[in-house]
Design a protein around this motif. Structure first.
Motif, PDB file in Angstrom:
ATOM      1  N   MET A   1      99.798 117.365  71.351  1.00 43.59           N
ATOM      2  CA  MET A   1      99.375 117.791  70.021  1.00 43.59           C
ATOM      3  C   MET A   1     100.511 117.581  69.033  1.00 43.59           C
ATOM      4  O   MET A   1     101.657 117.789  69.365  1.00 43.59           O
ATOM      5  N   SER A   2     100.156 117.223  67.840  1.00 42.24           N
ATOM      6  CA  SER A   2     101.189 116.995  66.841  1.00 42.24           C
ATOM      7  C   SER A   2     101.664 118.323  66.244  1.00 42.24           C
ATOM      8  O   SER A   2     100.969 119.334  66.284  1.00 42.24           O
ATOM      9  N   PHE A   3     102.861 118.274  65.698  1.00 42.07           N
ATOM     10  CA  PHE A   3     103.449 119.465  65.091  1.00 42.07           C
ATOM     11  C   PHE A   3     102.610 119.942  63.914  1.00 42.07           C
ATOM     12  O   PHE A   3     102.409 121.144  63.739  1.00 42.07           O
ATOM     13  N   LYS A   4     102.107 119.013  63.108  1.00 44.00           N
ATOM     14  CA  LYS A   4     101.299 119.407  61.949  1.00 44.00           C
ATOM     15  C   LYS A   4     100.024 120.128  62.372  1.00 44.00           C
ATOM     16  O   LYS A   4      99.654 121.129  61.778  1.00 44.00           O
ATOM     17  N   LEU A   5      99.381 119.633  63.412  1.00 48.72           N
ATOM     18  CA  LEU A   5      98.148 120.256  63.872  1.00 48.72           C
ATOM     19  C   LEU A   5      98.400 121.672  64.378  1.00 48.72           C
ATOM     20  O   LEU A   5      97.666 122.606  64.045  1.00 48.72           O
ATOM     21  N   LEU A  10      98.268 127.519  63.431  1.00 45.69           N
ATOM     22  CA  LEU A  10      98.991 128.783  63.355  1.00 45.69           C
ATOM     23  C   LEU A  10      98.826 129.428  61.985  1.00 45.69           C
ATOM     24  O   LEU A  10      98.576 130.634  61.881  1.00 45.69           O
ATOM     25  N   ALA A  11      98.945 128.646  60.928  1.00 43.75           N
ATOM     26  CA  ALA A  11      98.780 129.185  59.577  1.00 43.75           C
ATOM     27  C   ALA A  11      97.367 129.714  59.356  1.00 43.75           C
ATOM     28  O   ALA A  11      97.174 130.768  58.742  1.00 43.75           O
ATOM     29  N   ALA A  12      96.374 129.013  59.879  1.00 43.98           N
ATOM     30  CA  ALA A  12      94.988 129.477  59.746  1.00 43.98           C
ATOM     31  C   ALA A  12      94.778 130.778  60.500  1.00 43.98           C
ATOM     32  O   ALA A  12      94.105 131.691  60.015  1.00 43.98           O
ATOM     33  N   THR A  13      95.366 130.875  61.681  1.00 47.23           N
ATOM     34  CA  THR A  13      95.250 132.110  62.465  1.00 47.23           C
ATOM     35  C   THR A  13      95.909 133.271  61.747  1.00 47.23           C
ATOM     36  O   THR A  13      95.349 134.367  61.676  1.00 47.23           O
ATOM     37  N   LEU A  14      97.087 133.042  61.200  1.00 48.10           N
ATOM     38  CA  LEU A  14      97.757 134.099  60.450  1.00 48.10           C
ATOM     39  C   LEU A  14      96.947 134.491  59.221  1.00 48.10           C
ATOM     40  O   LEU A  14      96.877 135.668  58.862  1.00 48.10           O
ATOM     41  N   GLY A  15      96.353 133.512  58.579  1.00 50.09           N
ATOM     42  CA  GLY A  15      95.538 133.799  57.403  1.00 50.09           C
ATOM     43  C   GLY A  15      94.346 134.664  57.713  1.00 50.09           C
ATOM     44  O   GLY A  15      93.961 135.528  56.938  1.00 50.09           O
ATOM     45  N   LEU A  16      93.756 134.459  58.863  1.00 47.82           N
ATOM     46  CA  LEU A  16      92.609 135.271  59.255  1.00 47.82           C
ATOM     47  C   LEU A  16      93.027 136.654  59.718  1.00 47.82           C
ATOM     48  O   LEU A  16      92.290 137.621  59.563  1.00 47.82           O
ATOM     49  N   VAL A  32     103.816 133.979  52.913  1.00 45.50           N
ATOM     50  CA  VAL A  32     104.140 133.271  54.157  1.00 45.50           C
ATOM     51  C   VAL A  32     103.122 132.169  54.428  1.00 45.50           C
ATOM     52  O   VAL A  32     103.480 131.031  54.762  1.00 45.50           O
ATOM     53  N   ILE A  33     101.866 132.486  54.276  1.00 46.39           N
ATOM     54  CA  ILE A  33     100.814 131.501  54.523  1.00 46.39           C
ATOM     55  C   ILE A  33     100.897 130.353  53.508  1.00 46.39           C
ATOM     56  O   ILE A  33     100.777 129.180  53.857  1.00 46.39           O
ATOM     57  N   THR A  38     102.198 124.659  52.407  1.00 48.14           N
ATOM     58  CA  THR A  38     102.775 123.579  51.604  1.00 48.14           C
ATOM     59  C   THR A  38     103.889 122.852  52.351  1.00 48.14           C
ATOM     60  O   THR A  38     104.056 121.643  52.184  1.00 48.14           O
ATOM     61  N   ALA A  39     104.635 123.572  53.176  1.00 47.38           N
ATOM     62  CA  ALA A  39     105.701 122.927  53.945  1.00 47.38           C
ATOM     63  C   ALA A  39     105.125 121.933  54.952  1.00 47.38           C
ATOM     64  O   ALA A  39     105.706 120.870  55.192  1.00 47.38           O
ATOM     65  N   ILE A  40     103.985 122.264  55.518  1.00 49.12           N
ATOM     66  CA  ILE A  40     103.343 121.370  56.491  1.00 49.12           C
ATOM     67  C   ILE A  40     102.993 120.037  55.842  1.00 49.12           C
ATOM     68  O   ILE A  40     103.154 118.981  56.445  1.00 49.12           O
ATOM     69  N   PHE A  41     102.550 120.088  54.612  1.00 48.98           N
ATOM     70  CA  PHE A  41     102.111 118.874  53.934  1.00 48.98           C
ATOM     71  C   PHE A  41     103.149 118.352  52.951  1.00 48.98           C
ATOM     72  O   PHE A  41     102.826 117.672  51.984  1.00 48.98           O
ATOM     73  N   ASN A  42     104.420 118.688  53.206  1.00 44.01           N
ATOM     74  CA  ASN A  42     105.561 118.188  52.438  1.00 44.01           C
ATOM     75  C   ASN A  42     105.517 118.561  50.961  1.00 44.01           C
ATOM     76  O   ASN A  42     105.982 117.810  50.117  1.00 44.01           O
ATOM     77  N   GLY A  43     104.971 119.722  50.655  1.00 44.33           N
ATOM     78  CA  GLY A  43     104.963 120.204  49.282  1.00 44.33           C
ATOM     79  C   GLY A  43     106.135 121.134  49.033  1.00 44.33           C
ATOM     80  O   GLY A  43     107.022 121.297  49.871  1.00 44.33           O
ATOM     81  N   ASP A  44     106.166 121.749  47.882  1.00 41.20           N
ATOM     82  CA  ASP A  44     107.221 122.690  47.522  1.00 41.20           C
ATOM     83  C   ASP A  44     106.883 124.051  48.095  1.00 41.20           C
ATOM     84  O   ASP A  44     105.936 124.716  47.652  1.00 41.20           O
TER      85      ASP A  44
END
Length: 67
Positions: A1-5, A10-16, A32-33, A38-44
């Protein structure tokens, strides 16, 4: 599995799972979420944290799901 996936899952689980009982907890969980998303998708991550915190508090104050 890729790191992004794995990170998105993990972020979706935390969000729920995270909402918080107080405004501070709601802001923290949203920040945190937002930063992780944004860090996952190379944003600010700082901007994501601010937007996430505001969104987390707004959602939890409006929705009956958090209270």
């Amino acid at each position: 599995m890729s790191f992004k996936l794995v990170s998105v899952a993990l972020a979706a689980t935390l969000g729920l799972a995270a909402c918080g009982d107080t405004i501070g907890e709601q802001a923290l969980s949203g920040a945190v979420i937002g930063a992780a998303g944004t860090a996952i998708f190379n944003g600010d991550a700082g901007t994501g944290a601010v937007v996430g915190a505001v969104g987390g508090v707004a959602y939890c104050q409006i929705s009956d799901r958090c209270n």
